[in-house]
Scaffold this motif. Structure first.
Motif, PDB file in Angstrom:
ATOM      1  N   TRP A   1       0.815  -1.214   0.000  1.00 48.86           N
ATOM      2  CA  TRP A   1       0.000   0.000   0.000  1.00 48.86           C
ATOM      3  C   TRP A   1       0.848   1.264   0.000  1.00 48.86           C
ATOM      4  CZ3 TRP A   1      -1.971  -3.075   4.552  1.00 48.86           C
ATOM      5  CH2 TRP A   1      -2.800  -4.104   4.116  1.00 48.86           C
ATOM      6  N   GLN A   2       2.165   1.124  -0.087  1.00 50.53           N
ATOM      7  CA  GLN A   2       3.100   2.251  -0.151  1.00 50.53           C
ATOM      8  C   GLN A   2       2.881   3.263   0.985  1.00 50.53           C
ATOM      9  OE1 GLN A   2       1.597   1.119  -3.233  1.00 50.53           O
ATOM     10  NE2 GLN A   2       3.445  -0.136  -3.261  1.00 50.53           N
ATOM     11  N   TRP A   3       2.772   2.752   2.205  1.00 50.37           N
ATOM     12  CA  TRP A   3       2.666   3.641   3.361  1.00 50.37           C
ATOM     13  C   TRP A   3       3.909   4.526   3.410  1.00 50.37           C
ATOM     14  CZ3 TRP A   3       0.854   0.504   8.247  1.00 50.37           C
ATOM     15  CH2 TRP A   3      -0.477   0.118   8.070  1.00 50.37           C
ATOM     16  N   PRO A   4       3.780   5.726   3.944  1.00 48.89           N
ATOM     17  CA  PRO A   4       4.965   6.594   4.095  1.00 48.89           C
ATOM     18  C   PRO A   4       6.006   5.933   5.002  1.00 48.89           C
ATOM     19  CG  PRO A   4       2.927   7.805   4.559  1.00 48.89           C
ATOM     20  CD  PRO A   4       2.553   6.361   4.411  1.00 48.89           C
ATOM     21  N   HIS A   5       7.262   6.076   4.616  1.00 45.65           N
ATOM     22  CA  HIS A   5       8.337   5.424   5.371  1.00 45.65           C
ATOM     23  C   HIS A   5       8.363   5.822   6.842  1.00 45.65           C
ATOM     24  CE1 HIS A   5      10.734   4.571   1.422  1.00 45.65           C
ATOM     25  NE2 HIS A   5       9.588   3.930   1.507  1.00 45.65           N
ATOM     26  N   PRO A   6       8.178   7.108   7.178  1.00 51.86           N
ATOM     27  CA  PRO A   6       8.177   7.448   8.608  1.00 51.86           C
ATOM     28  C   PRO A   6       7.064   6.738   9.388  1.00 51.86           C
ATOM     29  CG  PRO A   6       8.514   9.418   7.300  1.00 51.86           C
ATOM     30  CD  PRO A   6       8.158   8.324   6.339  1.00 51.86           C
ATOM     31  N   LEU A   7       5.912   6.533   8.767  1.00 50.59           N
ATOM     32  CA  LEU A   7       4.820   5.820   9.445  1.00 50.59           C
ATOM     33  C   LEU A   7       5.213   4.371   9.712  1.00 50.59           C
ATOM     34  CD1 LEU A   7       1.925   5.551  10.527  1.00 50.59           C
ATOM     35  CD2 LEU A   7       1.211   5.042   8.168  1.00 50.59           C
ATOM     36  N   VAL A   8       5.789   3.721   8.700  1.00 54.10           N
ATOM     37  CA  VAL A   8       6.238   2.334   8.864  1.00 54.10           C
ATOM     38  C   VAL A   8       7.301   2.258   9.952  1.00 54.10           C
ATOM     39  CG1 VAL A   8       7.419   0.416   7.708  1.00 54.10           C
ATOM     40  CG2 VAL A   8       5.660   1.717   6.488  1.00 54.10           C
ATOM     41  N   PHE A   9       8.217   3.211   9.944  1.00 52.31           N
ATOM     42  CA  PHE A   9       9.265   3.240  10.967  1.00 52.31           C
ATOM     43  C   PHE A   9       8.668   3.366  12.369  1.00 52.31           C
ATOM     44  CE2 PHE A   9      11.993   5.766  13.748  1.00 52.31           C
ATOM     45  CZ  PHE A   9      13.076   4.918  13.847  1.00 52.31           C
ATOM     46  N   LEU A  10       7.727   4.295  12.541  1.00 52.83           N
ATOM     47  CA  LEU A  10       7.123   4.494  13.862  1.00 52.83           C
ATOM     48  C   LEU A  10       6.330   3.284  14.330  1.00 52.83           C
ATOM     49  CD1 LEU A  10       6.024   8.229  13.613  1.00 52.83           C
ATOM     50  CD2 LEU A  10       7.907   7.255  14.957  1.00 52.83           C
ATOM     51  N   VAL A  11       5.602   2.648  13.413  1.00 55.17           N
ATOM     52  CA  VAL A  11       4.863   1.434  13.783  1.00 55.17           C
ATOM     53  C   VAL A  11       5.844   0.349  14.221  1.00 55.17           C
ATOM     54  CG1 VAL A  11       3.416  -0.447  12.917  1.00 55.17           C
ATOM     55  CG2 VAL A  11       2.843   1.924  12.369  1.00 55.17           C
ATOM     56  N   ASN A  12       6.903   0.159  13.444  1.00 56.48           N
ATOM     57  CA  ASN A  12       7.878  -0.879  13.792  1.00 56.48           C
ATOM     58  C   ASN A  12       8.633  -0.550  15.078  1.00 56.48           C
ATOM     59  OD1 ASN A  12       7.175  -2.477  11.645  1.00 56.48           O
ATOM     60  ND2 ASN A  12       8.730  -1.625  10.292  1.00 56.48           N
ATOM     61  N   LEU A  13       8.892   0.730  15.329  1.00 56.27           N
ATOM     62  CA  LEU A  13       9.523   1.127  16.578  1.00 56.27           C
ATOM     63  C   LEU A  13       8.629   0.779  17.761  1.00 56.27           C
ATOM     64  CD1 LEU A  13      12.023   2.642  17.733  1.00 56.27           C
ATOM     65  CD2 LEU A  13      10.608   4.702  17.658  1.00 56.27           C
TER      66      LEU A  13
END
Length: 157
Positions: free
Chosen positions: A45-57
């Motif tokens: 879904w091409q989520w924004p990279h910062p969002l993916v980073f924050l979720v994974n954090l």
């Protein structure tokens, strides 16, 4: 300072893992679900990279809580499920569960003892060079790699 009198203790009824679906079980399941969702969000879904980073954090932080509880034997009442939570969390964090457990229990035995506490370096400032490398690598990852940016991780980092 020496303590005078009896050491305060927690009531026995509050010790140990909650029965059934306790908070650690829920947190572990939600964390792995969020990691899967984040991965799908990134690739499909091409989520924004910062969002993916924050979720994974957040996922890594929650799984740190799960492995901590498992190392104390309170992630689940049944030893099998407690160990399963510990091993799954350790796998996601890049740890080995029995090693983490041993080191963590040694930390509790020798809290803030500079000679014997295996985590003492964390409470005295930590590996600041390592953190510099982590944040520099994140900046490099989120920037345009073709720009020639470097991670500035000297000293073997």
């Amino acid at each position: 300072m020496q303590q005078v009198g009896k050491t305060p203790t927690a009531p026995l009824a509050l010790m140990g893992a909650a029965g059934g679906w306790n908070p650690t079980v829920w947190l572990t399941l939600v964390a792995f679900g969020a990691a899967a969702l984040s991965t799908m969000g990134y690739w499909w879904w091409q989520w924004p990279h910062p969002l993916v980073f924050l979720v994974n954090l957040l996922v890594l932080h929650v799984l740190g809580t799960a492995i901590h509880d498992a190392s104390h034997g309170v992630a689940h009442r049944h030893r099998f499920w407690n160990a399963a939570i510990g091993h799954a969390s350790a796998w996601a964090l890049g740890f080995v569960y029995p090693v983490f457990t041993r080191v963590h229990i040694q930390h509790h035995i020798h809290v803030n003892d500079p000679e014997n506490d295996p985590d003492h370096f964390v409470s005295t400032g930590g590996p600041s060079g390592w953190w510099r490398c982590v944040f520099s690598t994140m900046r490099f990852t989120f920037s345009n790699a073709a720009s020639g940016a470097s991670t500035s991780c000297g000293n073997g980092f």
